[in-house]
Design a protein around this motif. Structure first.
Motif, PDB file in Angstrom:
ATOM      1  N   ARG A 160      25.844 -12.160 -36.524  1.00  0.00           N
ATOM      2  CA  ARG A 160      26.873 -12.288 -37.552  1.00  0.00           C
ATOM      3  C   ARG A 160      27.940 -13.302 -37.162  1.00  0.00           C
ATOM      4  O   ARG A 160      28.689 -13.769 -38.000  1.00  0.00           O
ATOM      5  N   GLY A 161      28.029 -13.572 -35.900  1.00  0.00           N
ATOM      6  CA  GLY A 161      29.036 -14.507 -35.441  1.00  0.00           C
ATOM      7  C   GLY A 161      28.668 -15.025 -34.077  1.00  0.00           C
ATOM      8  O   GLY A 161      27.535 -14.847 -33.604  1.00  0.00           O
ATOM      9  N   PHE A 162      29.644 -15.676 -33.434  1.00  0.00           N
ATOM     10  CA  PHE A 162      29.369 -16.212 -32.117  1.00  0.00           C
ATOM     11  C   PHE A 162      30.488 -15.779 -31.172  1.00  0.00           C
ATOM     12  O   PHE A 162      31.076 -14.716 -31.343  1.00  0.00           O
ATOM     13  N   GLY A 163      30.828 -16.631 -30.206  1.00  0.00           N
ATOM     14  CA  GLY A 163      31.718 -16.224 -29.127  1.00  0.00           C
ATOM     15  C   GLY A 163      33.076 -15.739 -29.576  1.00  0.00           C
ATOM     16  O   GLY A 163      33.570 -14.702 -29.118  1.00  0.00           O
ATOM     17  N   PHE A 164      33.730 -16.442 -30.494  1.00  0.00           N
ATOM     18  CA  PHE A 164      35.072 -16.054 -30.905  1.00  0.00           C
ATOM     19  C   PHE A 164      35.056 -14.699 -31.604  1.00  0.00           C
ATOM     20  O   PHE A 164      35.906 -13.834 -31.333  1.00  0.00           O
ATOM     21  N   THR A 165      34.120 -14.497 -32.509  1.00  0.00           N
ATOM     22  CA  THR A 165      34.019 -13.215 -33.213  1.00  0.00           C
ATOM     23  C   THR A 165      33.722 -12.080 -32.241  1.00  0.00           C
ATOM     24  O   THR A 165      34.288 -10.987 -32.347  1.00  0.00           O
ATOM     25  N   TRP A 166      32.837 -12.338 -31.275  1.00  0.00           N
ATOM     26  CA  TRP A 166      32.518 -11.298 -30.290  1.00  0.00           C
ATOM     27  C   TRP A 166      33.748 -10.943 -29.462  1.00  0.00           C
ATOM     28  O   TRP A 166      33.986  -9.766 -29.173  1.00  0.00           O
ATOM     29  N   PHE A 167      34.524 -11.939 -29.074  1.00  0.00           N
ATOM     30  CA  PHE A 167      35.729 -11.671 -28.296  1.00  0.00           C
ATOM     31  C   PHE A 167      36.730 -10.838 -29.097  1.00  0.00           C
ATOM     32  O   PHE A 167      37.307  -9.867 -28.581  1.00  0.00           O
ATOM     33  N   ASP A 237      31.837 -20.003 -36.707  1.00  0.00           N
ATOM     34  CA  ASP A 237      32.214 -19.386 -35.434  1.00  0.00           C
ATOM     35  C   ASP A 237      31.701 -20.217 -34.258  1.00  0.00           C
ATOM     36  O   ASP A 237      32.386 -20.382 -33.241  1.00  0.00           O
ATOM     37  N   LEU A 238      30.500 -20.773 -34.379  1.00  0.00           N
ATOM     38  CA  LEU A 238      29.945 -21.605 -33.311  1.00  0.00           C
ATOM     39  C   LEU A 238      30.783 -22.856 -33.086  1.00  0.00           C
ATOM     40  O   LEU A 238      31.088 -23.229 -31.941  1.00  0.00           O
TER      41      LEU A 238
END
Length: 507
Positions: A160-167, A237-238
C-alpha cells in the motif's frame, strides 16, 4: 709396511646386494605406511573393513540391487508380486517428490518457488567463488534484495505504500500501544492499595508519554493520509522516500564536496526498487496470496535454515561484542540475553513463538506463524553463535587493538578492519558446525504444525496407496541423503575457506 696395511683393507669379494627399498608411494605404499605399519593398525584396519562391509553391503543391496524402480502403486513394491526380496521402493519417492519439495504449495503457483531457487543459485554461486569480481554488489543483491523479492514471490500480495508510510504507521502504532497499555495498567491498579497507586502512576505516565509522542507524529500521519488518497500511493510514497533518503545520505557523506557518490548510489538503488515493483505488479495487488500454512517440504527447510543462518550472524556478532563491552548496561544485557536463550531448548522457543507470543501482542496486531518461527530460530542461533565468536575474539592478542588505536583508528574501525576478521577466521569450524546443527534442527518445526522436508515425508506415509513394508525406510533414506548432501557441502566449503584464509601461515 705401509703397502701391507693398504692392501689389507682392500675387499677382495663383491658386496652382497641390498634388499629393495620399501615402497612408500602409491597404493601399496599407502597400505604399508598407513594401514599395516604396525600390528595394532593392521588389526584396526581389518576390524574397520569388516564393519564397513557389514554396513555398506546391506545398504547398497537395499538401495540399488534389490530396489524397485518402476511402479504405479504399492503392488509394485510387494515381495509376493515381485517374486523376490524387495529393497527400496523408489516409485514412492517419484510419486511424492513434488510434495517433498513444495509441500502443499498450489501447483499453479509453483513456478514462483522454482524462480526463487534459480535466483538463489545464480546469486549464491558467484558469491562463493573467491576469484569472481563484484563481491560487494553480489552480496548486496543476495542479502538485501533477494529476501524481499523472495518474500513477495512466495507470499504474493502487493504493498500500500513504501518507506515513509511504513515509518508513519510504525510510529503511530507505538504511540497508540503506549496509550492503550497505560490505560489498562491504570485500570488494573484501581483499589489495590499502594501497589495499585504505583500501577496507576506508571499507567498515567505511559498515557502521557504516548500522547506526547503522537504530537510530532501528526504531520507525518497527515502526509501519509495525503499519499494514500492520491491516485498512485505506492509511487508517490516511493518518490518521497527516495528524495528524503537520498538527501540524508548526500548530507551525511559530505554534501556538495564528497556526497555525490552516495547520492548516485541511492538513486540507482531506488530506480532498481521501482523496476522490481513494476515488474511484480506490487502497486496493483501483486501475485495471488499463498498462506504460509501451505508451505512445506524442502522449501520450508531451506527458508528456515537459510534465514536462521543469515540472520543469526549479525545477532551473534553484536552480542559477542556487547558481552565484551566496557559499558555495564550493554554487557549485562548481552550476558542475560545469551544465557536466557542458551538455557531453554529450541522446542520451548518454537512453542513460545507460535502459541504464547500472540497473547502478548495488541489485539489488532498479528504476526504470521512462519515469521514467528523464523524470529525465534534467529534469536536462538544468534545466542549460540555469540559464544563461538567471543571465543575467536578472545584468541586475538590485545596488541592488535592497541596497535590499531596507536594508528588513530576508532573502536569501530579497529573492530571491523583488524580484530573481527581475524576472530571470524579462527572460528570458522565452530560457526559451520552451528550452521549444520541448525540445518538439521529445522525438523523440529513439525512440532508447531509447519511441515518441513521430514514433516512432508511423514505426511506422505499416510497415503495408503503406497503402504508397503519398505516405504518407511525408503523415505527416510531419501531424506537422509538430502540432509547429508547439504551438510557435507557446507563442511567441505568451510575447509576450502579455511585453507584459503590460512594460506599465508603455511611454512
Amino acid at each position: 709396511m705401509t703397502d701391507q696395511l693398504a692392501t689389507s683393507f682392500v675387499r677382495r669379494e663383491l658386496v652382497p646386494q641390498r634388499p629393495a627399498p620399501v615402497v612408500t608411494t602409491g597404493f601399496v605404499g599407502f597400505l604399508r605406511t598407513r594401514l599395516f605399519n604396525s600390528p595394532m593398525n593392521a588389526v584396526l584396519t581389518i576390524v574397520s573393513a569388516l564393519l564397513l562391509g557389514f554396513i555398506l553391503v546391506p545398504t547398497v543391496r537395499f538401495m540399488l540391487v534389490d530396489a524397485v524402480w518402476q511402479g504405479q502403486d504399492r503392488n509394485a513394491c510387494l515381495p509376493e508380486n515381485v517374486g523376490r526380496a524387495v529393497g527400496a521402493c523408489w516409485p514412492f519417492v517419484q510419486a511424492k517428490l513434488t510434495q517433498l519439495i513444495y509441500g502443499f504449495y498450489p501447483e499453479a503457483e509453483r513456478w514462483r518457488v522454482n524462480l526463487i531457487f534459480l535466483l538463489a543459485v545464480v546469486l549464491l554461486i558467484p558469491l562463493l567463488i573467491p576469484r569472481l569480481p563484484a563481491k560487494t554488489l553480489n552480496a548486496g543483491l543476495f542479502f538485501l534484495a533477494f529476501p524481499v523479492v523472495a518474500y513477495f514471490l512466495l507470499h504474493g500480495g502487493g504493498i500500500r505504500g513504501f518507506g515513509f508510510t511504513w515509518f508513519a504507521d510504525a510510529a503511530l502504532a507505538v504511540a497508540n500501544s503506549l496509550v492503550d497499555a497505560g490505560r489498562k495498567l491504570a485500570d488494573l491498579g484501581e483499589g489495590r492499595g499502594l501497589f495499585g497507586l504505583l500501577s496507576i502512576g506508571i499507567g498515567k505516565a505511559l498515557v502521557l508519554f504516548g500522547s506526547a509522542l503522537a504530537i510530532p507524529i501528526a504531520p507525518f500521519t497527515w502526509l501519509r493520509d495525503a499519499i494514500q488518497t492520491s491516485g498512485q500511493p505506492v509511487w508517490a510514497d516511493l518518490v518521497l522516500t527516495a528524495i528524503i533518503v537520498s538527501l540524508l545520505l548526500f548530507l551525511l557523506n559530505g554534501g556538495f564536496r564528497t556526497g555525490w557518490r552516495a547520492l548516485l548510489l541511492s538513486g540507482i538503488t531506488f530506480i532498481g526498487i521501482g523496476l522490481v515493483v513494476a515488474a511484480m505488479g506490487l502497486d496493483h495487488g501483486g501475485l495471488p496470496v499463498v498462506d504460509s500454512r501451505l508451505y512445506g517440504g524442502l522449501l520450508v527447510t531451506l527458508v528456515v535454515s537459510v534465514t536462521g543462518i543469515v540472520a543469526s550472524m549479525p545477532i551473534g556478532i553484536a552480542l559477542a561484542l556487547g558481552r565484551r563491552a566496557s559499558i555495564p548496561l550493554i554487557r549485562v544485557f548481552s550476558i542475560a540475553f545469551i544465557e536466557f536463550w542458551r538455557g531453554v531448548p529450541l522446542i520451548t522457543v518454537l512453542f513460545f513463538a507460535t502459541y504464547m507470543l500472540p497473547l502478548f501482542l495488541p489485539g489488532n496486531f498479528t504476526v504470521d506463524g512462519l515469521l514467528r518461527v523464523l524470529i525465534g530460530i534467529a534469536l536462538f542461533s544468534g545466542a549460540y553463535n555469540a559464544e563461538v565468536i567471543r571465543g575467536g575474539l578472545q584468541a586475538i592478542p590485545r596488541g592488535q587493538a592497541e596497535a590499531a588505536n596507536a594508528l588513530g583508528l576508532s573502536y569501530w574501525k579497529t573492530t571491523g578492519l583488524v580484530v573481527l576478521p581475524q576472530a571470524l577466521r579462527h572460528v570458522i569450524p565452530g560457526l559451520v558446525n552451528s550452521f549444520i546443527a541448525l540445518f538439521k534442527d529445522t525438523t523440529l518445526v513439525l512440532i508447531v504444525a509447519i511441515f518441513d522436508l521430514l514433516g512432508s515425508l511423514r505426511a506422505a506415509f499416510a497415503d495408503p496407496v503406497w503402504a508397503t513394508p519398505t516405504t518407511l525406510f525408503t523415505g527416510f533414506a531419501f531424506t537422509g541423503l538430502i540432509y547429508f548432501v547439504f551438510c557435507f557441502g557446507m563442511s567441505r566449503y568451510s575447509l576450502f575457506v579455511e585453507r584459503r584464509l590460512n594460506a599465508h601461515r603455511r611454512h
